[in-house]
Design an enzyme around this catalytic site. Structure first.
Site, short mmCIF file in Angstrom:
data_model
loop_
_atom_site.label_atom_id
_atom_site.label_comp_id
_atom_site.label_asym_id
_atom_site.label_seq_id
_atom_site.Cartn_x
_atom_site.Cartn_y
_atom_site.Cartn_z
N CYS A 186 0.91 -1.28 -0.12
CA CYS A 186 -0.13 0.11 0.04
C CYS A 186 1.18 1.78 0.42
O CYS A 186 1.74 1.12 0.40
CB CYS A 186 -1.28 -0.10 1.03
SG CYS A 186 -2.04 1.29 1.76
N HIS B 76 -8.94 -4.18 -2.00
CA HIS B 76 -8.15 -2.80 -1.42
C HIS B 76 -8.42 -0.87 -1.97
O HIS B 76 -8.77 -0.80 -0.59
CB HIS B 76 -6.81 -3.29 -2.28
CG HIS B 76 -5.68 -2.18 -1.71
ND1 HIS B 76 -4.64 -2.54 -0.89
CD2 HIS B 76 -5.05 -0.68 -1.37
CE1 HIS B 76 -4.38 -2.04 -0.34
NE2 HIS B 76 -4.61 -0.61 -1.07
N GLU B 77 -9.39 -0.65 -3.44
CA GLU B 77 -8.90 1.26 -3.54
C GLU B 77 -10.14 1.01 -2.43
O GLU B 77 -10.34 1.42 -1.73
CB GLU B 77 -9.21 1.85 -4.62
CG GLU B 77 -7.48 1.11 -4.86
CD GLU B 77 -6.37 1.60 -4.50
OE1 GLU B 77 -6.59 2.44 -3.55
OE2 GLU B 77 -5.40 1.37 -4.45
N HIS C 143 -10.13 1.66 0.72
CA HIS C 143 -9.93 2.87 1.69
C HIS C 143 -10.59 3.76 1.97
O HIS C 143 -11.14 4.51 2.88
CB HIS C 143 -8.49 3.56 0.87
CG HIS C 143 -7.04 2.96 1.02
ND1 HIS C 143 -6.29 3.22 2.20
CD2 HIS C 143 -6.63 2.44 0.51
CE1 HIS C 143 -5.47 2.65 2.09
NE2 HIS C 143 -5.19 1.90 0.21
#
Length: 214
Positions: free
Chosen positions: A126, A168-169, A172
């Site tokens: 990351c 993953h994004e 966030h």
């Protein structure tokens, strides 16, 4: 009660970020903006400012370099992320991880849900946790919904490495870092991954470091 900066309207905050040319500063783990979640995008920036912000995210992602970047990673708590993956990896890695080239795209107000029960585990890194990687088990396929930067609906099933990037994004945007989902015993420096765990899959790392794979 937030800091004066946090109380600045989002459009003003983005204008301040864009005042300087070049890549934007990337926020590192420990900054509260990465943990507070985001507000849905509903025209807060206006079309012209949104386009400039998206371009700044693209420049920043490519310069890092990375395959995705979410707005909170540059200090903006809006539900916007960009992804792009040229997938410059050997064929063996491409086949094992389902890593195929992904063109640049913008995700606005994205969300995902598993599309099936299959899970896959691989090392992830990351940009907000520089220098480290860890193995994360995630759904192998997800249904991605949301919009693009033009307001057009997105509703598709994504698999392989692109599904990992999407998860993953999007995480966030919910205040979640990949480390929250990682196998703690797998945590490795970039140097250790390059030296010991460059295999297409993390089976050897699991045996040597003592963690289980799905």
């Amino acid at each position: 009660m937030g800091t004066p900066y946090e109380r600045v309207p989002l459009a003003e905050r983005v204008e301040e970020l864009l005042a300087d040319d070049g890549p934007l500063p990337i926020v590192a783990a420990g900054d509260p903006v990465l943990r507070r979640g985001t507000e849905p995008y509903d025209g807060q920036l206006g079309p012209a400012l949104l386009a400039r912000f998206v371009e700044a995210l693209r420049v920043t992602m490519r310069a890092a370099p990375g395959v995705g970047l979410a707005a909170p990673q540059v200090g903006v708590p809006l539900r916007i992320a960009v992804i792009e993956d040229p997938a410059p990896v050997p064929q063996e890695v491409r086949l094992a991880r389902g890593r195929v080239p992904q063109p640049f795209r913008v995700l606005v107000n994205p969300s995902y849900e598993p599309a099936g029960a299959a899970r896959a585990a691989f090392f992830e890194g990351c940009l907000s946790v520089p220098g480290w990687q860890a193995v994360v088990a995630r759904p192998a396929e997800v249904r991605l919904t949301g919009q693009d930067e033009h307001g057009r609906a997105v509703d598709e099933v994504v698999g392989g490495w692109p599904a990992r990037i999407v998860q993953h994004e999007t995480d966030h945007l919910d205040g979640t870092l990949y480390l929250d989902r990682a196998e703690p015993r797998s945590l490795s420096s970039h140097r250790a991954v390059a030296e010991y765990w460059s295999q297409p899959t993390p089976e050897e790392a699991a045996r040597a470091l003592g963690f289980e794979l799905p």
